[in-house]
Motif scaffolding. Structure first.
Motif, PDB file in Angstrom:
ATOM      1  N   GLY A  18      -8.933   4.170  -6.275  1.00  0.00           N
ATOM      2  CA  GLY A  18      -9.033   4.916  -5.071  1.00  0.00           C
ATOM      3  C   GLY A  18      -7.929   4.380  -4.154  1.00  0.00           C
TER       4      GLY A  18
ATOM      5  N   VAL B 258       0.845  -1.280  -0.029  1.00  0.00           N
ATOM      6  CA  VAL B 258      -0.111   0.016  -0.099  1.00  0.00           C
ATOM      7  C   VAL B 258       0.739   1.130  -0.048  1.00  0.00           C
TER       8      VAL B 258
ATOM      9  N   THR C 252      11.891   3.380   4.985  1.00  0.00           N
ATOM     10  CA  THR C 252      12.432   4.224   6.293  1.00  0.00           C
ATOM     11  C   THR C 252      13.205   3.258   7.162  1.00  0.00           C
TER      12      THR C 252
ATOM     13  N   LEU D  45      10.655   3.769  -3.498  1.00  0.00           N
ATOM     14  CA  LEU D  45       9.089   3.827  -3.622  1.00  0.00           C
ATOM     15  C   LEU D  45       8.531   4.853  -3.920  1.00  0.00           C
TER      16      LEU D  45
ATOM     17  N   PRO E 270       3.096  -3.424   7.234  1.00  0.00           N
ATOM     18  CA  PRO E 270       1.928  -3.561   8.033  1.00  0.00           C
ATOM     19  C   PRO E 270       0.988  -4.448   7.287  1.00  0.00           C
TER      20      PRO E 270
ATOM     21  N   ARG F 185      -4.438   3.103  -2.395  1.00  0.00           N
ATOM     22  CA  ARG F 185      -3.091   3.567  -2.666  1.00  0.00           C
ATOM     23  C   ARG F 185      -2.070   2.393  -2.708  1.00  0.00           C
TER      24      ARG F 185
ATOM     25  N   CYS G  34       3.128   2.548   2.105  1.00  0.00           N
ATOM     26  CA  CYS G  34       3.199   3.271   3.119  1.00  0.00           C
ATOM     27  C   CYS G  34       4.414   3.925   3.491  1.00  0.00           C
ATOM     28  N   GLY G  35       5.504   3.285   2.898  1.00  0.00           N
ATOM     29  CA  GLY G  35       6.861   4.031   3.139  1.00  0.00           C
ATOM     30  C   GLY G  35       7.580   3.633   4.439  1.00  0.00           C
ATOM     31  N   LEU G  36       7.004   2.579   4.729  1.00  0.00           N
ATOM     32  CA  LEU G  36       8.045   2.103   6.196  1.00  0.00           C
ATOM     33  C   LEU G  36       9.215   1.333   5.832  1.00  0.00           C
TER      34      LEU G  36
ATOM     35  N   GLY H  76       1.252   6.166  -5.224  1.00  0.00           N
ATOM     36  CA  GLY H  76       0.130   6.827  -5.893  1.00  0.00           C
ATOM     37  C   GLY H  76      -1.120   6.060  -5.623  1.00  0.00           C
ATOM     38  N   GLU H  77      -2.106   6.608  -6.386  1.00  0.00           N
ATOM     39  CA  GLU H  77      -3.440   6.219  -6.444  1.00  0.00           C
ATOM     40  C   GLU H  77      -3.878   5.581  -7.423  1.00  0.00           C
TER      41      GLU H  77
END
Lengths: 535, 166
Positions: free
Chosen positions: B95, B71, B78, B87, B120, B97, B73-75, B90-91
């Protein structure tokens, strides 16, 4: 209670064992904040009224029968407040559990994640696991018009957005509909907040991810963004902003609180005009024209060429840009004066009308759409051209003396602009047809890539800091112009923007007594009566 | 300075003879020819038995309709200590992510498995897999399609019966 006490200068109370002295009328929350003790809260916002409805800032006040909402409870002398007692903490944990009963916990896909108050507070003091077994109510997402997207499930019903539209924008478009656990923010009309010129602020003040910006949607995570204090370059109000930068690109602009300029707000006009800062077509190297062709040159070679050709005395005229910093404009004025003096023209766009923010009268989107026109005017530069910032330079197109252009991209001029000039020096950030004719082209960084100051319409000097890394070879214009000045025997070569600012005092006596260090992040008013330009 | 002479003793034939050592070595060799618990593996005909907690190259889980589970989330970028994940979120048209760009540089990766641990939605996994040879270096930057194509088993980062390694 306060009306029964004797009027006095200050009130002393104890918050968590620490004595705090504040003026009467201060709330407990503000008094605690002044000591660095941040009491969790949602509905309270320093720029709005406090309805005390989120029930998160409740604290224990000795002698009071129940916990008191600290955002509306005024301080009293000798009051003893506990913000972290068992009772207060247990209450916050309970309130947070209620907030999470219907919260979707979609942090991985929520844009607010990382700067979300619900996330922060629950992480700090919330329960580790939820106990709710009931199904969550689901609203889905709603387009509020303009740049605003509403995720009803994430909302904590603090009504900051409703109060902002009612009290500050004074353009009521939002309200709470339904009751109890079905209550939700909704718009009065089909078009929502579309067309409301300050509606973007409701995204900033939303403590959770309920209101998000369409422009910023999924663009970057909050923790990836570097924040650099800066000044909005889109009108002469000079709103204090933060550049939020990731991968050397501005991702969004956010207002930075300054009670004397913009409060906590900024207009949508300014907020969405930042894409030009990310332009990739840039002047990256000094260019020197040889045999009719612009060739890349080293800085040293370009400056020697320039100095050599400046030795011959000629009449001089210049074009400046009100988007350049005060340091750069003053350096240009000094160079022109040192070379015999001549007129400096500038062009600046102008809007038809101001867009005021009724609830915060100091703030308006000004008619004058450039950040530093005040400096240009103080330096005796003359505004030409129309309200779009075009035209007015026809007399310079065939000028035969020395011509210096600083910052103005000359986008509307013909490709043979300045061809007749004996020496045509162009200092700019972006290439253009008219810049291509210059004998010497020197690349300069944009305001987002350098340190400097703007003087806004009311005569406030405000600093900005570099948030982006410019092209390697670009140098702020005060640097090469300072080389010219030192070669002409006028002043020393400034080594930093702060020194360039001090040097600017020579042509801007209004800056007397000001230094970069003393201006700080809040700005300083010029030493002269305040005149409002553009009215 | 007077020259001094050090007299070296010639070793006994018993010490220098190689016959005994050769016999000893050959004995070991012949012993291994008949050793029942030999360790030599006839790779690639025989495949090694990898631990279920082996951490190899990555694999992206997919939904039944073929979309990646990620999804955006960018974890993982990070947490990644080697900074090897790129990464761009976008959508999609429904709708949701999703990652427009998801790349892992397997050369930079140190196979710590933290991306899998932090995810997650259990989308990115390190795999029980080691055969990664390629003919060109740029093939080691795995893009999203490549990660979704991988079909090797994914890692159990910890032993489910003993999650704390006690």
């Amino acid at each position: 209670m306060s009306e029964f006490t004797q009027p006095q200068e200050t009130v002393t109370l104890t918050i968590d064992g620490r004595e705090v002295t504040v003026p009467p009328g201060t709330t407990i929350l503000q008094a605690a904040e002044s000591t660095g003790n941040r009491i969790p809260h949602y509905c309270y916002h320093p720029g709005l009224s406090a309805p005390a409805q989120c029930r998160l800032c409740l604290v224990e006040v000795e002698g009071a029968p129940k916990l008191q909402p600290s955002c509306v409870t005024q301080v009293r002398d000798g009051q003893v407040v506990h913000t972290a007692s068992e009772k207060a903490k247990g209450m916050r944990q309970g309130v947070l559990e209620f907030y999470l009963a219907n919260h979707p916990l979609d942090c991985p896909i929520c844009d607010q994640s990382g700067e979300c108050k619900l996330q922060d507070y629950v992480h700090e003091e919330g329960r580790k696991h939820g106990r709710s077994r009931e199904p969550k109510r689901v609203f889905g997402r709603d387009d509020f018009g303009g740049d605003v997207l509403f995720y009803g499930d994430r909302c904590v019903m603090c009504t900051r957005c409703v109060r902002f539209m009612n009290e500050v924008a004074q353009d009521p478009r939002l309200t709470v509909v339904e009751r109890g656990n079905r209550s939700v923010i909704d718009t009065f009309f089909e078009d929502g907040v579309d067309g409301s010129p300050y509606a973007g602020n409701i995204v900033d003040i939303c403590p959770v991810g309920a209101l998000v910006s369409k422009d910023f949607l999924h663009k970057a995570r909050a923790w990836d963004l570097d924040h650099t204090p800066s000044i909005c370059p889109n009108c002469s109000q000079g709103c204090n902003i933060d550049l939020h930068v990731r991968d050397n690109r501005v991702q969004r602009l956010k207002p930075r609180a300054n009670p004397e300029v913009n409060g906590h707000w900024m207009c949508d006009y300014g907020r969405h005009r930042f894409e030009w800062m990310n332009r990739d077509d840039r002047l990256t190297r000094p260019l020197v024209r040889e045999a009719g062709e612009a060739r890349p040159a080293e800085w040293g070679a370009a400056l020697s060429e320039l100095l050599e050709r400046l030795e011959e005395a000629r009449p001089i005229r210049a074009v400046a840009s009100p988007f350049a910093s005060t340091e750069e404009l003053a350096a240009l004025r000094r160079v022109v004066d040192a070379l015999g003096g001549g007129e400096i023209l500038f062009r600046s766009p102008e809007a038809d009308e101001e867009i005021p923010l009724p609830g915060f009268p100091q703030l308006a989107r000004r008619r004058d759409l450039s950040p530093n026109r005040r400096t240009a005017e103080l330096l005796g530069m003359e505004r030409v051209g129309d309200a779009q910032g075009r035209g007015g330079l026809e007399s310079l197109a065939d000028y035969t003396g020395t011509l210096i252009v600083l910052g103005d991209a000359l986008a509307d001029m013909d490709a043979d602009f300045g061809r007749q000039a004996a020496l045509y020096l162009y200092l700019g950030s972006h290439p253009s047809a008219a810049a291509g004719q210059a004998d010497v082209v020197l690349p300069i960084p944009t305001f987002a890539e350098q340190e400097g100051t703007f003087i806004n319409g009311e005569g406030r000097v405000q600093r900005f800091w570099p948030g982006l890394i410019g092209p390697e070879q670009a140098r702020p214009a005060w640097m090469p112009l300072g080389v010219v000045l030192s070669r002409l025997g006028v002043g020393n070569l400034p080594g930093s923007a702060g020194e360039a600012f001090l040097a600017a005092t020579e042509v801007l006596p209004e800056l007397q007594g000001l230094r970069h260090e003393t201006i700080g992040t809040r700005g300083a008013i010029l030493n002269e009566p305040v005149l409002l330009a553009g009215s | 300075m007077a020259a001094t002479v050090k007299v070296m003793r010639r070793p006994d034939p018993g010490e220098t003879s190689y016959i005994r050592a050769t016999l000893k070595g050959m004995a070991l060799t012949f012993k291994h020819m008949v050793n029942p618990d030999k360790v030599t593996l006839q790779y690639p005909e025989e495949q090694p038995d990898l631990s279920p907690r082996w951490r190899g190259t990555h694999r992206m889980e997919v939904h039944a309709d073929g979309r990646p589970k990620c999804v955006a989330c960018g974890l993982c970028p990070t947490i990644c200590p080697a900074n090897c994940i790129r990464l761009v979120g976008g959508e999609d048209d429904q709708g949701n992510r999703y990652p427009i760009v998801y790349e892992i540089d397997e050369f930079r990766c140190i196979f710590c498995g933290m991306c899998q641990e932090v995810c997650p939605v259990e989308a990115i996994h390190v795999g029980v897999h080691f055969e990664n040879a390629e003919y060109t270096r740029d093939r080691f930057v795995y893009d999203l399609d490549r990660l979704m194509e991988q079909d090797h088993p994914t890692t159990l980062l910890w032993d489910p019966s003993d999650p704390r390694s006690e």
